[in-house]
Design an enzyme around this catalytic site. Structure first.
Site, PDB file in Angstrom:
ATOM      1  CE  LYS A 131     -10.143  -4.583   8.039  1.00  0.00           C
ATOM      2  NZ  LYS A 131      -9.595  -3.741   6.962  1.00  0.00           N
TER       3      LYS A 131
ATOM      4  NE  ARG B  47      -4.319  -1.536   1.811  1.00  0.00           N
ATOM      5  CZ  ARG B  47      -5.206  -1.923   2.704  1.00  0.00           C
ATOM      6  NH1 ARG B  47      -4.962  -1.759   3.991  1.00  0.00           N
ATOM      7  NH2 ARG B  47      -6.339  -2.479   2.321  1.00  0.00           N
TER       8      ARG B  47
ATOM      9  N   GLY C  63     -12.303  -4.455   1.339  1.00  0.00           N
ATOM     10  CA  GLY C  63     -13.706  -4.044   1.498  1.00  0.00           C
ATOM     11  C   GLY C  63     -14.160  -3.055   0.430  1.00  0.00           C
TER      12      GLY C  63
ATOM     13  N   GLY D 105      -5.531  -5.640   2.215  1.00  0.00           N
ATOM     14  CA  GLY D 105      -4.251  -5.370   2.864  1.00  0.00           C
ATOM     15  C   GLY D 105      -3.476  -6.652   3.124  1.00  0.00           C
TER      16      GLY D 105
HETATM   17  P1  ADP Z   1      -7.713  -8.211   3.839  1.00  0.00           P
HETATM   18  O1  ADP Z   1      -6.777  -7.302   4.597  1.00  0.00           O
HETATM   19  O2  ADP Z   1      -7.006  -8.974   2.790  1.00  0.00           O
HETATM   20  O3  ADP Z   1      -8.912  -7.473   3.322  1.00  0.00           O
HETATM   21  P2  ADP Z   1      -8.896  -9.034   6.354  1.00  0.00           P
HETATM   22  O4  ADP Z   1      -8.340  -7.805   6.971  1.00  0.00           O
HETATM   23  O5  ADP Z   1     -10.372  -9.179   6.320  1.00  0.00           O
HETATM   24  O6  ADP Z   1      -8.281  -9.296   4.896  1.00  0.00           O
HETATM   25  O7  ADP Z   1      -8.379 -10.312   7.164  1.00  0.00           O
HETATM   26  C1  ADP Z   1      -7.033 -10.688   7.234  1.00  0.00           C
HETATM   27  C2  ADP Z   1      -6.791 -11.483   8.479  1.00  0.00           C
HETATM   28  O8  ADP Z   1      -7.649 -12.609   8.558  1.00  0.00           O
HETATM   29  C3  ADP Z   1      -5.401 -12.055   8.545  1.00  0.00           C
HETATM   30  O9  ADP Z   1      -4.658 -11.340   9.493  1.00  0.00           O
HETATM   31  C4  ADP Z   1      -5.605 -13.528   8.935  1.00  0.00           C
HETATM   32  O10 ADP Z   1      -4.743 -13.958   9.971  1.00  0.00           O
HETATM   33  C5  ADP Z   1      -7.024 -13.545   9.410  1.00  0.00           C
HETATM   34  N1  ADP Z   1      -7.633 -14.884   9.307  1.00  0.00           N
HETATM   35  C6  ADP Z   1      -7.768 -15.651   8.221  1.00  0.00           C
HETATM   36  N2  ADP Z   1      -8.335 -16.837   8.530  1.00  0.00           N
HETATM   37  C7  ADP Z   1      -8.566 -16.840   9.858  1.00  0.00           C
HETATM   38  C8  ADP Z   1      -9.129 -17.782  10.774  1.00  0.00           C
HETATM   39  N3  ADP Z   1      -9.554 -18.969  10.366  1.00  0.00           N
HETATM   40  N4  ADP Z   1      -9.206 -17.433  12.072  1.00  0.00           N
HETATM   41  C9  ADP Z   1      -8.764 -16.215  12.487  1.00  0.00           C
HETATM   42  N5  ADP Z   1      -8.235 -15.277  11.669  1.00  0.00           N
HETATM   43  C10 ADP Z   1      -8.123 -15.594  10.370  1.00  0.00           C
HETATM   44 MG    MG Z   2      -6.917  -6.377   6.493  1.00  0.00          MG
END
Ligand code: ADP
Ligand code: MG
Length: 431
Positions: A209, A46, A412, A389
């Site tokens: 999230k 980013r 998101g 992210g």
């Molecule tokens: P992004 O940043 O790609 O949009 P999010 O912020 O929604 O994704 O989520 C990322 C986080 O989700 C990571 O830090 C990861 O560790 C967590 N995660 C993925 N699978 C699980 C799980 N089964 N239990 C808890 N946390 C998880």
């Molecule tokens: Mg994230």
């Protein structure tokens, strides 16, 4: 159409830039939550995305003030969410002429801006140390503009555009404003893919999230042909479907309820893919696919492979004493096989969110394997839009960045954009 800044718009001016430096951080020493904690940037994607705009500004003698949020400090000052490690990265790794000030409004900021010369950069501290940021309070936006002496605003934070926050929407209303180069490129890439969606369209969602994402999924599930779930969001859906999830992270009860609604809404839909001529026939699949096996552990920080258990979810899992403390932390091999097969049939793929707790090496394989399956489908002609992210971190670590049609900084925001919603941060920019 939005406008990117021209030289005459920014030359010798004080330019306030909303960037999204909400990057994954890693604790290198000390203890989180204490003064001993030392953090460093774990994935810089980013930051790199904002460089074209930042360099354009310093090369034309603008005084550059960068502002961002990092994580969710909930309106209070919290060292673990400081942008100081990001400033360090910009200075040490990218050689930028940057200074950091540990607040985002107030006298200290006024002073620091005065001491910043044209062609130099000042990074402000985390905007979300103030509740007023998320609440989009008009006074806070005014202070951001006044205390920084900003004459022009640039939004270079596509990944924050789904938030009607003070630094995204409030500030834009007060100043001549422009779209950053990366934001513009992101919008172009998404629009191109949306113009003519090739089917089947497979949506893959994971991550943590959950509340935000379940809400977006409600809209996107109608657009996609099939939805593959992983990560925390899959846990919420498993629970919604009455499957035991023990101590797994599922977000909130409200998210589980919404997941139930989504499952019900699509309960009667079936999808059929072409047979690959080998081991699978033309079987109809439900629209929303949940994991059929997972990797679990009693604690997400486990260090040894023998502390990881593979759990099948096709049959009812009894809540035995042994299982009671388990958390589902990655997808299992059978699920990955199924998902890979479905992805090999896809013509359009949208993926957001790691499908496991990839920060722990023991639960990183699922996300990597998923990234590979999407990369392979893309190599074979599918359109792939991936982002987020942490997802960027997975993609970079897997070495697959060049194999996707578009890698977005946004999770998101990109999902909301794809579902046809007007993003408040974009709507407010001058056309
Ligand atoms: P992004 O940043 O790609 O949009 P999010 O912020 O929604 O994704 O989520 C990322 C986080 O989700 C990571 O830090 C990861 O560790 C967590 N995660 C993925 N699978 C699980 C799980 N089964 N239990 C808890 N946390 C998880
Ligand atoms: Mg994230």
């Amino acid at each position: 159409m939005l406008n990117c800044p021209k030289i005459s718009d920014i030359k010798n001016k004080t330019v306030l830039v909303r960037v999204d430096f909400n990057v994954p951080l890693k604790l290198v020493s000390g203890k989180a939550g204490t003064n001993t904690a030392v953090w460093r940037v774990a994935d810089a994607q980013r930051i790199l995305a904002a460089l074209e705009t930042i360099n354009f500004l310093i090369d034309h003698e603008a005084k550059v003030v960068l502002m961002s949020h990092l994580g969710r400090p909930k309106g209070v000052v919290n060292r673990d969410f400081s942008l100081a490690p990001v400033a360090k990265y910009l200075k040490n790794n990218l050689d930028l002429p940057i200074k950091f000030i540990n607040d985002c409004v107030g006298e200290k900021v006024e002073e620091a801006v005065k001491n910043t010369e044209n062609g130099q950069i000042l990074l402000l501290e985390n905007l979300r140390f103030y509740q007023a940021e998320k609440k989009n309070q008009a006074n806070f936006a005014k202070k951001l503009v006044k205390d920084t002496g900003a004459e022009v605003f640039i939004n270079e934070a596509f990944s924050a555009c789904h938030r009607a926050h003070a630094s995204v929407v409030g500030v834009a209303k007060l100043l001549p404003n422009f779209a950053g180069f990366s934001l513009m490129q992101e919008i172009k890439n998404f629009k191109r893919a949306l113009e003519n969606i090739k089917r089947p369209f497979v949506l893959v969602m994971g991550g943590a999230k959950i509340s935000d994402k379940v809400a977006t999924l409600k809209n996107l599930a109608d657009l996609a042909d099939i939805v593959l779930l992983g990560g925390g969001i899959a846990n919420a859906f498993l629970r919604a479907g009455g499957i035991e999830t023990h101590q797994s992270f599922v977000g909130s009860e409200a998210a589980v309820e919404l997941a139930k609604e989504i499952l019900q809404a699509h309960a009667t839909q079936r999808v059929v893919f072409e047979s690959d001529g080998k081991d699978r026939k033309n079987l109809p699949l439900p629209k929303i696919i949940l994991p059929i096996d997972v990797l679990a552990a009693k604690n997400k920080a486990v260090k040894n492979q023998d502390q990881v258990e593979k759990i099948g979810l096709l049959r009812d899992v009894a809540d035995t004493d042994n299982d009671r403390n388990l958390q589902y932390l990655d997808l299992g091999p059978e699920t990955l096989k199924l998902y890979s097969y479905i992805l090999s049939q896809a013509k359009t793929i949208v993926w957001n969110g790691p499908i496991g707790l990839f920060e722990n090496r023991l639960f990183a394989r699922g996300s990597r394997q998923l990234a590979r399956a999407i990369a392979r489908a893309t190599d074979n002609g599918a359109i792939s839009l991936v982002g987020g992210g942490e997802s960027n971190s997975v993609i970079n670590r897997a070495g697959l960045r060049e194999h996707f049609t578009h890698v977005s900084t946004a999770g998101g925001a990109s999902l909301e954009f794809l579902s046809g919603q007007d993003l408040p941060g974009i709507k407010v920019l001058a056309k």
